[in-house]
Design a protein around this motif. Structure first.
Motif, PDB file in Angstrom:
ATOM      1  N   SER A 180       0.831  -1.203   0.000  1.00  0.00           N
ATOM      2  CA  SER A 180       0.000   0.000   0.000  1.00  0.00           C
ATOM      3  C   SER A 180       0.866   1.255   0.000  1.00  0.00           C
ATOM      4  CB  SER A 180      -0.972  -0.013   1.173  1.00  0.00           C
ATOM      5  OG  SER A 180      -0.259  -0.209   2.357  1.00  0.00           O
ATOM      6  N   ALA A 181       2.021   1.158   0.671  1.00  0.00           N
ATOM      7  CA  ALA A 181       2.938   2.293   0.677  1.00  0.00           C
ATOM      8  C   ALA A 181       3.503   2.529  -0.726  1.00  0.00           C
ATOM      9  CB  ALA A 181       4.071   2.030   1.659  1.00  0.00           C
ATOM     10  N   LEU A 182       3.830   1.426  -1.391  1.00  0.00           N
ATOM     11  CA  LEU A 182       4.355   1.520  -2.763  1.00  0.00           C
ATOM     12  C   LEU A 182       3.326   2.155  -3.690  1.00  0.00           C
ATOM     13  CD1 LEU A 182       6.054  -1.696  -4.215  1.00  0.00           C
ATOM     14  CD2 LEU A 182       6.910   0.645  -4.200  1.00  0.00           C
ATOM     15  N   VAL A 183       2.086   1.678  -3.577  1.00  0.00           N
ATOM     16  CA  VAL A 183       1.024   2.195  -4.441  1.00  0.00           C
ATOM     17  C   VAL A 183       0.808   3.682  -4.150  1.00  0.00           C
ATOM     18  CG1 VAL A 183      -1.436   2.031  -5.022  1.00  0.00           C
ATOM     19  CG2 VAL A 183      -0.106  -0.048  -4.690  1.00  0.00           C
ATOM     20  N   ALA A 184       0.854   4.052  -2.863  1.00  0.00           N
ATOM     21  CA  ALA A 184       0.673   5.466  -2.502  1.00  0.00           C
ATOM     22  C   ALA A 184       1.767   6.320  -3.139  1.00  0.00           C
ATOM     23  CB  ALA A 184       0.684   5.612  -0.986  1.00  0.00           C
ATOM     24  N   LYS A 185       2.995   5.826  -3.084  1.00  0.00           N
ATOM     25  CA  LYS A 185       4.109   6.571  -3.702  1.00  0.00           C
ATOM     26  C   LYS A 185       3.914   6.700  -5.209  1.00  0.00           C
ATOM     27  CE  LYS A 185       8.394   5.732  -1.446  1.00  0.00           C
ATOM     28  NZ  LYS A 185       9.461   4.740  -1.269  1.00  0.00           N
ATOM     29  N   ALA A 186       3.507   5.570  -5.820  1.00  0.00           N
ATOM     30  CA  ALA A 186       3.292   5.580  -7.277  1.00  0.00           C
ATOM     31  C   ALA A 186       2.200   6.583  -7.639  1.00  0.00           C
ATOM     32  CB  ALA A 186       2.922   4.188  -7.773  1.00  0.00           C
TER      33      ALA A 186
ATOM     34  N   ALA B 136       8.554   3.822  -7.754  1.00  0.00           N
ATOM     35  CA  ALA B 136       7.589   2.962  -7.049  1.00  0.00           C
ATOM     36  C   ALA B 136       6.730   2.196  -8.063  1.00  0.00           C
ATOM     37  CB  ALA B 136       6.711   3.800  -6.132  1.00  0.00           C
ATOM     38  N   PHE B 137       6.304   2.879  -9.109  1.00  0.00           N
ATOM     39  CA  PHE B 137       5.501   2.179 -10.117  1.00  0.00           C
ATOM     40  C   PHE B 137       6.340   1.111 -10.810  1.00  0.00           C
ATOM     41  CE2 PHE B 137       3.420   1.534 -14.223  1.00  0.00           C
ATOM     42  CZ  PHE B 137       2.149   1.219 -13.772  1.00  0.00           C
ATOM     43  N   THR B 138       7.597   1.443 -11.078  1.00  0.00           N
ATOM     44  CA  THR B 138       8.522   0.489 -11.693  1.00  0.00           C
ATOM     45  C   THR B 138       8.605  -0.785 -10.852  1.00  0.00           C
ATOM     46  OG1 THR B 138       9.805   2.285 -12.625  1.00  0.00           O
ATOM     47  CG2 THR B 138      10.929   0.182 -12.420  1.00  0.00           C
ATOM     48  N   GLU B 139       8.639  -0.602  -9.548  1.00  0.00           N
ATOM     49  CA  GLU B 139       8.725  -1.771  -8.683  1.00  0.00           C
ATOM     50  C   GLU B 139       7.454  -2.622  -8.745  1.00  0.00           C
ATOM     51  OE1 GLU B 139      10.633  -1.128  -4.916  1.00  0.00           O
ATOM     52  OE2 GLU B 139       9.774  -3.004  -4.144  1.00  0.00           O
ATOM     53  N   LEU B 140       6.312  -1.964  -8.860  1.00  0.00           N
ATOM     54  CA  LEU B 140       5.054  -2.712  -8.990  1.00  0.00           C
ATOM     55  C   LEU B 140       5.039  -3.521 -10.298  1.00  0.00           C
ATOM     56  CD1 LEU B 140       2.539   0.005  -7.734  1.00  0.00           C
ATOM     57  CD2 LEU B 140       3.003  -2.190  -6.626  1.00  0.00           C
TER      58      LEU B 140
ATOM     59  N   LYS C  84      -6.846  -5.191  -3.759  1.00  0.00           N
ATOM     60  CA  LYS C  84      -5.396  -5.244  -3.865  1.00  0.00           C
ATOM     61  C   LYS C  84      -4.976  -4.687  -5.226  1.00  0.00           C
ATOM     62  CE  LYS C  84      -5.059  -9.638  -2.867  1.00  0.00           C
ATOM     63  NZ  LYS C  84      -4.543 -10.959  -2.756  1.00  0.00           N
ATOM     64  N   PHE C  85      -3.795  -4.113  -5.288  1.00  0.00           N
ATOM     65  CA  PHE C  85      -3.308  -3.594  -6.564  1.00  0.00           C
ATOM     66  C   PHE C  85      -3.285  -4.714  -7.605  1.00  0.00           C
ATOM     67  CE2 PHE C  85       0.141  -2.852  -9.618  1.00  0.00           C
ATOM     68  CZ  PHE C  85      -0.253  -1.623 -10.132  1.00  0.00           C
ATOM     69  N   TYR C  86      -2.868  -5.885  -7.167  1.00  0.00           N
ATOM     70  CA  TYR C  86      -2.775  -6.994  -8.113  1.00  0.00           C
ATOM     71  C   TYR C  86      -4.144  -7.360  -8.706  1.00  0.00           C
ATOM     72  CZ  TYR C  86      -1.769 -11.415 -10.283  1.00  0.00           C
ATOM     73  OH  TYR C  86      -1.676 -12.417 -11.213  1.00  0.00           O
ATOM     74  N   THR C  87      -5.181  -7.390  -7.860  1.00  0.00           N
ATOM     75  CA  THR C  87      -6.523  -7.697  -8.364  1.00  0.00           C
ATOM     76  C   THR C  87      -6.951  -6.646  -9.392  1.00  0.00           C
ATOM     77  OG1 THR C  87      -7.010  -8.541  -6.167  1.00  0.00           O
ATOM     78  CG2 THR C  87      -8.883  -8.246  -7.626  1.00  0.00           C
TER      79      THR C  87
END
Lengths: 210, 83
Positions: A16-22, A29-33, A78-81
């Motif tokens: 959720s922290a990653l998605v917030a940063k993205a 952060a988006f690259t990491e996702l 979830k971001f993945y869903t």
């Protein structure tokens, strides 16, 4: 809010922290996702479209659209869903386009009509995963999925490979819950049939369980 | 007792841990009596396990390169737009 550094091992905890940063515009952060999910999205796209070129387009479109519409992702799933839904929609559009082009080969499902069948009834050899190479297993599994009708294989992929719930699958595909259940059952039985042909115990001990 | 055909139609429920206990008992009763359905349940479970156990393969290098190029273009365009 405490942000977990992106260098930690990938897990649900820091997502959720990653998605917030993205969402705040952090490209890293988006690259990491993308790094985290690209292989699964590509597999999903290949499974549904059964076409390399279409799968590549779906992969690109899914992540480009996700990037573009990050603002509309509210984090209640979830971001993945969320990314899976985008990818499934893209893949289904490709499939419909090909169907319209009449280039999708006609499928020959194991069962015909509404009746469930189980023709191949035999126990499997022990640990088939260890008897074949990873590539061979992959090929056997992919071929079995490929032989299913698109409607059946899509439900199987979402429910049993992506582990979405029956309700999420119904919503993603725009079909009813009973339709998901009946397609899933037929897909599972058809795959069981195909894998049994491949993995059944050879010789006289095939019915050793009796 | 359920027939094999009825059992097959309820196979998803049998495999679902959240199935109503009464139904589960009726299905269980069939499986313990019917060796064919026992094998079908066992091989269906194994089918699901083997699919769930396979990790996705690596994306071909050229496909990956084109994905990242497309993403970089998109990110650069957003940066430009934001000035």
């Amino acid at each position: 809010m405490s942000l977990v550094p992106s260098t930690t091992a990938p897990d649900v905890f820091d997502e959720s922290a990653l998605v917030a940063k993205a969402r705040a515009g952090d490209a890293q952060a988006f690259t990491e996702l993308v790094n985290r999910y690209e292989r699964k999205i590509y597999r999903l796209a290949k499974h549904i479209t059964q076409n390399d070129e279409d799968a590549e387009d779906v992969l690109q479109e899914a992540f480009l659209k996700a990037y573009e519409h990050l603002d509309s992702f509210h984090g209640n799933s979830k971001f993945y869903t969320w990314i899976v839904r985008i990818a499934v929609n893209e893949a289904l559009m490709k499939l419909r386009k090909r169907r319209g082009d009449r280039t999708v080969p006609l499928d020959e499902p194991v069962d015909t009509g509404e009746e469930m069948v189980a023709r191949e009834i035999a126990v499997w050899e022990d640990n088939p995963e260890q008897r074949y190479s990873r590539e061979e297993i992959q090929q056997i599994l992919d071929r079995a999925i490929e032989s299913l009708k698109p409607d059946f294989r899509t439900v199987f992929i979402l429910r049993d490979i992506e582990e979405m719930s029956t309700e999420e699958t119904a919503e993603t595909l725009g079909i009813s819950v009973p339709a998901v259940k009946s397609r899933l059952l037929r897909a599972r039985l058809a795959l069981r049939e195909k894998l049994t042909r491949q993995f059944k115990r050879k010789g006289e001990d095939a019915f050793a369980y009796l | 007792m359920l027939t094999c055909k009825q059992f097959l139609q309820e196979l998803n429920d049998y495999l679902d841990p959240n199935t109503d206990p009464d139904m589960k008992r009726r299905l269980e009763a069939h499986v313990t009596e019917c060796p064919n359905c026992f094998v079908i349940v066992d091989t269906t479970k194994k089918t699901l396990e083997i699919y769930k156990g396979v990790e996705p393969q690596t994306i071909p290098e050229d496909v990956k390169t084109r994905l990242w190029r497309a993403l970089e273009r998109k990110m650069a365009a957003r940066k430009c737009a934001q000035g």
